[in-house]
Design a protein around this motif. Structure first.
Motif, short mmCIF file in Angstrom:
data_model
loop_
_atom_site.label_atom_id
_atom_site.label_comp_id
_atom_site.label_asym_id
_atom_site.label_seq_id
_atom_site.Cartn_x
_atom_site.Cartn_y
_atom_site.Cartn_z
N THR A 94 0.98 -1.44 -0.08
CA THR A 94 -0.34 0.11 0.14
C THR A 94 0.76 0.82 -0.16
OG1 THR A 94 -0.24 -0.42 2.22
CG2 THR A 94 -2.09 -0.83 0.97
N ALA A 95 1.54 1.10 0.46
CA ALA A 95 2.65 2.84 0.27
C ALA A 95 4.11 2.70 -1.07
CB ALA A 95 4.13 2.27 1.24
N ARG A 96 3.77 3.41 -0.75
CA ARG A 96 4.23 3.67 -1.91
C ARG A 96 5.26 4.89 -2.48
NH1 ARG A 96 1.71 2.12 -6.83
NH2 ARG A 96 2.61 3.61 -8.71
N ILE A 97 6.93 4.52 -2.71
CA ILE A 97 7.83 5.38 -2.74
C ILE A 97 9.02 5.53 -4.30
CG2 ILE A 97 9.26 3.60 -2.37
CD1 ILE A 97 11.52 5.45 -0.51
N SER A 98 8.77 7.23 -4.45
CA SER A 98 9.46 7.56 -5.62
C SER A 98 11.14 7.22 -5.60
CB SER A 98 9.26 8.87 -6.11
OG SER A 98 7.84 9.17 -6.27
N LEU A 99 11.96 6.20 -6.67
CA LEU A 99 13.10 6.16 -6.48
C LEU A 99 14.10 6.75 -7.58
CD1 LEU A 99 15.43 5.15 -4.53
CD2 LEU A 99 14.63 2.82 -5.39
N ARG A 100 15.27 7.28 -7.32
CA ARG A 100 15.98 7.87 -8.14
C ARG A 100 17.23 6.79 -8.55
NH1 ARG A 100 12.38 11.47 -10.62
NH2 ARG A 100 11.73 13.72 -9.27
N LEU A 101 17.30 6.21 -9.17
CA LEU A 101 18.42 5.84 -9.61
C LEU A 101 18.88 5.91 -11.06
CD1 LEU A 101 16.92 1.48 -8.88
CD2 LEU A 101 18.00 3.24 -7.02
N PRO A 102 20.40 5.60 -10.34
CA PRO A 102 22.00 5.80 -12.01
C PRO A 102 21.01 4.85 -12.57
CG PRO A 102 22.95 5.99 -9.77
CD PRO A 102 21.27 5.49 -8.99
N ASP A 103 21.21 4.53 -13.95
CA ASP A 103 21.09 3.88 -14.72
C ASP A 103 21.60 2.24 -14.45
OD1 ASP A 103 19.46 5.09 -16.34
OD2 ASP A 103 20.65 5.71 -18.03
N ALA A 104 23.02 2.75 -14.66
CA ALA A 104 23.81 1.17 -14.18
C ALA A 104 23.07 0.68 -12.65
CB ALA A 104 24.87 1.85 -13.81
N GLU A 110 17.23 -4.63 -12.47
CA GLU A 110 16.64 -5.44 -12.93
C GLU A 110 17.01 -6.90 -13.52
OE1 GLU A 110 14.25 -1.77 -15.33
OE2 GLU A 110 16.58 -2.75 -16.07
N SER A 111 18.24 -7.18 -13.55
CA SER A 111 18.84 -7.92 -14.10
C SER A 111 19.16 -8.77 -12.65
CB SER A 111 20.64 -7.76 -14.43
OG SER A 111 20.93 -7.32 -15.00
N ALA A 112 19.77 -8.33 -11.26
CA ALA A 112 19.11 -9.78 -10.47
C ALA A 112 17.87 -10.36 -10.11
CB ALA A 112 19.57 -8.80 -9.00
N ALA A 113 16.80 -9.41 -10.11
CA ALA A 113 15.07 -9.68 -10.11
C ALA A 113 14.96 -10.92 -11.18
CB ALA A 113 14.89 -8.40 -10.10
N ALA A 114 15.56 -10.79 -12.52
CA ALA A 114 15.47 -11.44 -13.86
C ALA A 114 16.21 -12.61 -13.29
CB ALA A 114 15.87 -10.93 -14.79
N ARG A 115 17.42 -12.93 -12.45
CA ARG A 115 17.78 -14.30 -12.06
C ARG A 115 16.79 -14.64 -11.07
NH1 ARG A 115 22.19 -10.62 -12.26
NH2 ARG A 115 21.99 -11.19 -10.17
N GLU A 116 16.39 -13.80 -10.03
CA GLU A 116 15.67 -14.50 -9.48
C GLU A 116 13.86 -14.42 -9.89
OE1 GLU A 116 15.91 -11.97 -5.53
OE2 GLU A 116 18.08 -12.53 -5.70
N GLY A 117 13.86 -14.50 -10.49
CA GLY A 117 12.14 -14.84 -11.49
C GLY A 117 11.33 -14.17 -10.60
#
Length: 150
Positions: A94-104, A110-117
């Motif tokens: 229910t809580a939302r947060i905006s997070l700004r990350l460097p592209d790298a 994204e790669s780590a999440a994809a590896r873990e499915g």
């Protein structure tokens, strides 16, 4: 607990008793000792399992298991505490947060999440949960000290 110690002691006892008789009795006892060796180990495991069951009846929570580590058994206490609740389904957040990350960093996440499915959101929530519940680390000079979770 090393069962072989007990098997060897029983073997020595039987051999000592056999030596009281004549040569034929000693030979027969020697063959009997070799034949019984494996059976004695199994019977000792049975006795340890029965002991664990009796202990379980007397414990207020948890239970004792007999586990084999190679040829040797060990008693292990297993707690009946409920496991930590699983992370709720992504729809339950229910809580939302905006997070700004460097592209790298974004690409690495994204790669780590994809590896873990899992989704990026789920991966970030798990990473933050692990980090926020870990014991705090303290810096001392150039070394990092504290506790780690595996």
């Amino acid at each position: 607990m090393q069962l072989q110690r007990f098997v060897d002691a029983l073997k020595a006892d039987l051999t000592a008793v056999a030596e009281l008789g004549d040569e034929t009795t000693a030979d027969a006892a020697g063959r009997l000792v070799v034949t019984l060796q494996a059976s004695v180990g199994l019977r000792l495991l049975d006795a340890l399992s029965e002991a664990a069951l009796e202990l379980n009846d007397k414990l207020p929570a948890g239970h004792v298991e007999v586990r084999l580590t190679g040829p040797d058994p060990e008693f292990v206490y297993v707690s009946d505490e409920p496991e930590a609740p699983a992370a709720p389904a992504e729809e339950a957040y229910t809580a939302r947060i905006s997070l700004r990350l460097p592209d790298a960093v974004k690409t690495a996440v994204e790669s780590a999440a994809a590896r873990e499915g899992v989704s990026v959101n789920t991966w970030i929530v798990r990473a933050i949960s692990r980090t926020s519940t870990a014991a705090p680390a303290a810096h001392s000079g150039n070394r990092l000290t504290g506790y780690a979770r595996g």
